[in-house]
Design a protein around this motif. Structure first.
Motif, PDB file in Angstrom:
ATOM      1  N   ARG A  48      -1.801   5.722   2.813  1.00 48.59           N
ATOM      2  CA  ARG A  48      -3.142   5.537   3.358  1.00 48.59           C
ATOM      3  C   ARG A  48      -4.192   5.944   2.346  1.00 48.59           C
ATOM      4  O   ARG A  48      -4.027   6.946   1.664  1.00 48.59           O
ATOM      5  N   GLY A  49      -5.249   5.172   2.254  1.00 47.09           N
ATOM      6  CA  GLY A  49      -6.333   5.517   1.343  1.00 47.09           C
ATOM      7  C   GLY A  49      -6.231   4.774   0.027  1.00 47.09           C
ATOM      8  O   GLY A  49      -7.209   4.669  -0.693  1.00 47.09           O
ATOM      9  N   LEU A  50      -5.039   4.263  -0.308  1.00 48.18           N
ATOM     10  CA  LEU A  50      -4.887   3.525  -1.570  1.00 48.18           C
ATOM     11  C   LEU A  50      -5.043   2.025  -1.342  1.00 48.18           C
ATOM     12  O   LEU A  50      -4.827   1.530  -0.240  1.00 48.18           O
ATOM     13  N   ASP A  51      -5.409   1.307  -2.419  1.00 44.62           N
ATOM     14  CA  ASP A  51      -5.452  -0.147  -2.359  1.00 44.62           C
ATOM     15  C   ASP A  51      -4.038  -0.705  -2.299  1.00 44.62           C
ATOM     16  O   ASP A  51      -3.100  -0.079  -2.791  1.00 44.62           O
ATOM     17  N   MET A  65     -24.772  15.968 -16.452  1.00 44.23           N
ATOM     18  CA  MET A  65     -25.358  15.213 -15.341  1.00 44.23           C
ATOM     19  C   MET A  65     -24.484  14.014 -14.988  1.00 44.23           C
ATOM     20  O   MET A  65     -24.032  13.310 -15.850  1.00 44.23           O
ATOM     21  N   ARG A 107       0.864  -1.186   0.000  1.00 46.45           N
ATOM     22  CA  ARG A 107       0.000   0.000   0.000  1.00 46.45           C
ATOM     23  C   ARG A 107       0.897   1.231   0.000  1.00 46.45           C
ATOM     24  O   ARG A 107       1.677   1.431   0.922  1.00 46.45           O
ATOM     25  N   TYR A 164     -25.587   0.323 -22.977  1.00 47.32           N
ATOM     26  CA  TYR A 164     -26.464   1.079 -22.070  1.00 47.32           C
ATOM     27  C   TYR A 164     -25.986   1.053 -20.624  1.00 47.32           C
ATOM     28  O   TYR A 164     -26.556   1.713 -19.768  1.00 47.32           O
ATOM     29  N   ARG A 165     -24.940   0.272 -20.340  1.00 48.98           N
ATOM     30  CA  ARG A 165     -24.367   0.319 -18.996  1.00 48.98           C
ATOM     31  C   ARG A 165     -23.468   1.544 -18.803  1.00 48.98           C
ATOM     32  O   ARG A 165     -22.965   1.782 -17.715  1.00 48.98           O
ATOM     33  N   HIS A 166     -23.246   2.282 -19.896  1.00 47.33           N
ATOM     34  CA  HIS A 166     -22.378   3.461 -19.818  1.00 47.33           C
ATOM     35  C   HIS A 166     -23.195   4.746 -19.892  1.00 47.33           C
ATOM     36  O   HIS A 166     -24.170   4.828 -20.643  1.00 47.33           O
ATOM     37  N   ALA A 167     -22.758   5.722 -19.112  1.00 56.32           N
ATOM     38  CA  ALA A 167     -23.490   6.993 -19.046  1.00 56.32           C
ATOM     39  C   ALA A 167     -23.608   7.651 -20.416  1.00 56.32           C
ATOM     40  O   ALA A 167     -24.614   8.273 -20.733  1.00 56.32           O
ATOM     41  N   THR A 168     -22.571   7.500 -21.241  1.00 58.69           N
ATOM     42  CA  THR A 168     -22.538   8.194 -22.528  1.00 58.69           C
ATOM     43  C   THR A 168     -23.594   7.669 -23.505  1.00 58.69           C
ATOM     44  O   THR A 168     -23.842   8.279 -24.542  1.00 58.69           O
ATOM     45  N   HIS A 169     -24.213   6.550 -23.173  1.00 64.31           N
ATOM     46  CA  HIS A 169     -25.225   5.972 -24.053  1.00 64.31           C
ATOM     47  C   HIS A 169     -26.472   6.856 -24.132  1.00 64.31           C
ATOM     48  O   HIS A 169     -27.215   6.803 -25.098  1.00 64.31           O
ATOM     49  N   ASN A 194     -26.342  18.191 -20.046  1.00 64.28           N
ATOM     50  CA  ASN A 194     -25.568  17.030 -20.470  1.00 64.28           C
ATOM     51  C   ASN A 194     -24.406  16.664 -19.536  1.00 64.28           C
ATOM     52  O   ASN A 194     -23.801  15.615 -19.669  1.00 64.28           O
TER      53      ASN A 194
END
Lengths: 323, 95
Positions: free
Chosen positions: B17-20, B95, B14, B80-85, B93
């Protein structure tokens, strides 16, 4: 008051540890699972993260209600994908809560007994297809405002979960808005359906941010510990400000006669929330409280045989390995 | 020197702190405790991290890239799983 030497040492140690803990937080450093932390911090986090996890999971129900009745195959596929995401988000959050030393069984049990809460908005029914639009746009929209802020929360696993969730969540709000936009481009009945849905979901969405800062039971300490980064009222204001323009753009009216731009504040003013309704729904008197928990309990009980089968299979396999 | 009794460990560090924890490499060691010390000596000589995980390599269960198609689908047919769809009015736009 007289303390034994041992107790005095312990409380002195605790003070040093607590000072070090707060120093980290003040420095914007994350707290990680194996760090020392005050019991109340741990407890507060378990409460908040599990409430968040339960909300993701219970939130699948009002949307699941419309999967079989989606108006097209495309909308059905989108809704399925969204509900699937919510299940995944529940998992991320339960796992984050478990790093604090609580088991999944205890978490689920607290949901079933009512000891743990979930977002009270899910105790409202989803009555029309337009509700899939309003839920995506307003309910997910409000959740995103909150979650964007929580990406900076002080507990590492929670913050990292939020980053992952926000990334996946980006399509949820837009698909909801797209449903409403399409209805608003339709005929009179469709526009009415969209407006009716917004009328029902607007105020409960504002309630999602919780009580006013002045009445919020957990806020003060949560802000000092940076579990919460922005107050309920700040986040609510942000949500109102962004929603007004989005409503106008597709011809929807937000059901609040007091909603108007305030030049001095640089924000929209809005009417008072019906707090009596808020507390009544939290207390269990919403339209769907009992249904939501009963449904979860039923699904959990009916799935017991799968957990038992997995267990039996694993015992059999490990017996075969040692034989 | 024979390494017959040594096991292979994968090392994760790691950065802060805060990172994987991130995979940085592997090494041989007699047990986990020693693997941790070796990892410290080998992988964190220049302030690379603040926490180390060592995991028995044999305990890692991995999928293969060649199994991709049958094991998990990249879902390229589900835009459609992507916002840009979702095409929204210009005004909203972001949003």
């Amino acid at each position: 008051m007289s303390l034994s030497t041992n107790e005095m040492n312990r409380s002195a140690d605790e003070k040093t540890l607590e000072a070090e803990f707060q120093r980290r937080i003040d420095n914007e450093e994350k707290i990680e699972p194996k760090d020392w932390m005050p019991q109340a911090y741990r407890k507060n986090l378990i409460r908040q993260i599990s409430q968040h996890a339960h909300s993701e999971v219970i939130g699948m129900q009002p949307e699941g209600n419309w999967i079989t009745r989606a108006p097209s195959l495309h909308r059905k596929a989108v809704l399925l994908a969204k509900v699937q995401d919510e299940a995944g988000h529940g998992l991320y959050l339960y796992s984050a809560a478990e790093t604090l030393g609580i088991s999944r069984e205890e978490l689920i049990d607290a949901l079933h007994t009512g000891a743990a809460k979930y977002a009270s908005i899910f105790n409202y029914p989803s009555l029309s297809w337009a509700d899939m639009g309003a839920i995506g746009w307003l309910v997910d929209g409000a959740a995103i405002v909150n979650q964007v802020s929580l990406q900076r929360t002080s507990y590492g696993p929670y913050a990292r979960g939020m980053v992952r969730i926000c990334k996946e969540e980006s399509f949820h709000q837009r698909q909801g808005y797209h449903i409403l936009m399409t209805l608003m481009e339709g005929d009179e009945r469709q526009r009415k359906m969209a407006q009716d849905s917004v009328n029902r979901f607007w105020w409960p969405s504002l309630m999602m941010f919780g009580p006013h800062d002045s009445d919020s039971q957990h806020s003060g300490q949560s802000m000092t510990w940076k579990i919460k980064r922005q107050s309920n009222d700040e986040l609510r204001q942000k949500f109102v400000d962004q929603s007004v323009e989005q409503a106008e753009a597709i011809g929807l009216t937000l059901p609040d006669p007091d909603l108007r731009w305030n030049e001095d504040r640089g924000h929209y003013d809005f009417g008072e929330i019906d707090w009596e309704e808020f507390y009544s729904v939290i207390a269990g008197n919403g339209h769907c409280n009992r249904d939501r928990v009963a449904h979860h309990r039923r699904a959990h009980d009916e799935g017991a045989w799968v957990r038992e089968a997995l267990d039996a299979y694993e015992s059999k396999r490990s017996a075969a390995r040692t034989a | 020197m024979s390494q017959s009794n040594m096991k292979l460990y994968e090392v994760f560090v790691r950065g802060r702190r805060g990172l994987d924890h991130k995979h940085v490499g592997s090494l041989h060691a007699e047990d986990a405790e020693q693997a941790l010390e070796y990892a410290r000596d080998v992988y964190t000589r220049r302030g690379e991290g603040i926490s180390i995980w060592v995991v028995n390599s044999s305990d890692i269960c991995a999928s293969q890239e060649s199994d991709c198609d049958s094991f998990y689908d990249p879902l390229d047919d589900k835009p459609y799983r992507h916002a840009t769809h979702y095409q929204l009015p210009d005004k909203v736009n972001n949003m």
